[in-house]
Design an enzyme around this catalytic site. Sequence first.
Site, PDB file in Angstrom:
ATOM      1  CE1 TYR A  81     -23.583 -13.610 -58.115  1.00 20.74           C
ATOM      2  CE2 TYR A  81     -24.697 -14.837 -56.577  1.00 20.74           C
ATOM      3  CZ  TYR A  81     -24.023 -13.909 -56.891  1.00 20.74           C
ATOM      4  OH  TYR A  81     -23.274 -13.032 -56.072  1.00 20.74           O
ATOM      5  CG  HIS A 132     -41.023 -14.810 -72.687  1.00 16.02           C
ATOM      6  ND1 HIS A 132     -39.972 -14.411 -73.387  1.00 16.02           N
ATOM      7  CD2 HIS A 132     -42.031 -15.526 -73.400  1.00 16.02           C
ATOM      8  CE1 HIS A 132     -40.139 -14.612 -74.566  1.00 16.02           C
ATOM      9  NE2 HIS A 132     -41.155 -15.398 -74.574  1.00 16.02           N
ATOM     10  N   GLY A 201     -36.032  -3.162 -78.250  1.00 14.05           N
ATOM     11  CA  GLY A 201     -34.990  -3.787 -77.360  1.00 14.05           C
ATOM     12  C   GLY A 201     -35.356  -5.363 -77.951  1.00 14.05           C
ATOM     13  CD  GLU A 229     -25.812  -3.316 -83.018  1.00 13.86           C
ATOM     14  OE1 GLU A 229     -24.885  -2.580 -82.506  1.00 13.86           O
ATOM     15  OE2 GLU A 229     -25.387  -3.489 -84.267  1.00 13.86           O
TER      16      GLU A 229
HETATM   17  N1  APR Z   1     -31.928  -0.252 -76.225  1.00  9.14           N
HETATM   18  C1  APR Z   1     -32.616  -1.005 -77.340  1.00  9.14           C
HETATM   19  N2  APR Z   1     -32.252  -2.210 -77.853  1.00  9.14           N
HETATM   20  C2  APR Z   1     -31.105  -2.520 -77.244  1.00  9.14           C
HETATM   21  C3  APR Z   1     -30.293  -2.076 -76.250  1.00  9.14           C
HETATM   22  C4  APR Z   1     -30.549  -0.851 -75.826  1.00  9.14           C
HETATM   23  N3  APR Z   1     -30.049  -0.019 -75.139  1.00  9.14           N
HETATM   24  N4  APR Z   1     -29.202  -2.594 -75.967  1.00  9.14           N
HETATM   25  C5  APR Z   1     -29.273  -3.916 -76.731  1.00  9.14           C
HETATM   26  N5  APR Z   1     -30.420  -3.795 -77.561  1.00  9.14           N
HETATM   27  C6  APR Z   1     -31.003  -4.680 -78.479  1.00  9.14           C
HETATM   28  C7  APR Z   1     -30.038  -5.588 -78.917  1.00  9.14           C
HETATM   29  O1  APR Z   1     -29.331  -4.971 -80.146  1.00  9.14           O
HETATM   30  C8  APR Z   1     -30.897  -7.071 -79.348  1.00  9.14           C
HETATM   31  O2  APR Z   1     -31.463  -6.727 -80.650  1.00  9.14           O
HETATM   32  O3  APR Z   1     -31.897  -5.718 -77.737  1.00  9.14           O
HETATM   33  C9  APR Z   1     -31.969  -6.907 -78.301  1.00  9.14           C
HETATM   34  C10 APR Z   1     -31.767  -7.956 -77.468  1.00  9.14           C
HETATM   35  O4  APR Z   1     -31.727  -9.466 -78.071  1.00  9.14           O
HETATM   36  P1  APR Z   1     -32.027 -10.570 -76.848  1.00  9.14           P
HETATM   37  O5  APR Z   1     -30.994 -10.585 -75.965  1.00  9.14           O
HETATM   38  O6  APR Z   1     -32.520 -11.600 -78.176  1.00  9.14           O
HETATM   39  O7  APR Z   1     -33.474 -10.336 -76.097  1.00  9.14           O
HETATM   40  P2  APR Z   1     -34.953 -10.611 -76.381  1.00  9.14           P
HETATM   41  O8  APR Z   1     -35.067 -10.222 -77.686  1.00  9.14           O
HETATM   42  O9  APR Z   1     -35.737  -9.991 -75.233  1.00  9.14           O
HETATM   43  O10 APR Z   1     -34.869 -12.208 -76.539  1.00  9.14           O
HETATM   44  C11 APR Z   1     -36.163 -12.794 -76.500  1.00  9.14           C
HETATM   45  O11 APR Z   1     -35.352 -14.759 -75.750  1.00  9.14           O
HETATM   46  O12 APR Z   1     -34.139 -16.237 -74.357  1.00  9.14           O
HETATM   47  C12 APR Z   1     -35.367 -15.583 -74.312  1.00  9.14           C
HETATM   48  O13 APR Z   1     -36.806 -15.390 -72.775  1.00  9.14           O
HETATM   49  C13 APR Z   1     -35.839 -14.845 -73.327  1.00  9.14           C
HETATM   50  O14 APR Z   1     -37.467 -12.973 -73.438  1.00  9.14           O
HETATM   51  C14 APR Z   1     -36.323 -13.462 -74.078  1.00  9.14           C
HETATM   52  C15 APR Z   1     -36.576 -14.101 -75.504  1.00  9.14           C
END
Ligand code: APR
Length: 262
Positions: A81, A132, A201, A229
């Site tokens: 949701y 994905h 990101g 980060e």
């Molecule tokens: N700009 C850039 N990066 C950012 C921002 C921002 N404004 N805000 C957060 N981040 C960073 C965080 O520091 C983190 O390193 O984005 C990253 C998000 O990490 P995750 O939440 O793990 O997302 P992601 O890497 O896309 O996950 C990969 O995991 O669950 C699966 O299918 C899902 O595609 C996803 C995969």
Amino acid sequence: MTSMDPVAEAAAILAAAEYAVALTGAGLSVESGIPSFRGPDGLWTKYGQPSNLSYRVFARDPQDWWEKRLSDEVTPGNPTYDLKDAVDNAEPNPGHVAIAELESAGIIRAVITQNVDDLHGRAGSRNLLEIHGNRNYLRCIGCGWRRPRARHAITDVPPLCAECGAVIKLDTVMFGEPIPRAVLDSCFAETQRCDAMLLVGTSGAVNPAAQLPLVARERGARIIEVNPEPTQLTAAADVVVAGPAGEMLPLIVEAMALDRRN
Ligand code: APR
């Protein structure tokens, strides 16, 4: 890493690249109001990460899965949701637009995204590989038939493929689900071809996507990371632009224009 300003250094790497590829994750869409998965406000942080058996559970009883999914989509208080509500109301942000601009300028030649939110496509990215899947699509697990969900009313659950009779699922790849072969092969082909990879990101927590920068680097590609980060991929980066994508990517695009004028 040199003492050069990271934005200028990232611009210089992209300007010098013959074939730069972007790999993006949920962080790019945070400034569009879509929560990431990990980190303080992450969906998995809030609700727990789905099991790696998710796809097996779906395949064992697709009717039960679909009934629960359709209910979760309209019932607050669950990750389905929350994500649907955020994505339904999201717009591409300046980070998505900057990546599309870099592609239009011939700098970025392909975008590999882990995001299922369709924001790259809406921002104008063209050579887009959604590793994905895309939450707006349905896909048959038998023959790979794929259609926008808006053009295929789900009247029975589980929906069955008119082409081959197999079960239809959401296009979004589940934990434990093999990534469709064609898109995975294309992601590796673009990775093998690139001489620069722009990571935006992503925490680098999920394979095979997290392998791509390492494969690129092994082949001599320069790696740029844009993330506020440090991540599991930071050690592989030649330059880190520490900040939000929606602010940093337009600065890189601006620096590139400067780079061209020199
Ligand atoms: N700009 C850039 N990066 C950012 C921002 C921002 N404004 N805000 C957060 N981040 C960073 C965080 O520091 C983190 O390193 O984005 C990253 C998000 O990490 P995750 O939440 O793990 O997302 P992601 O890497 O896309 O996950 C990969 O995991 O669950 C699966 O299918 C899902 O595609 C996803 C995969």
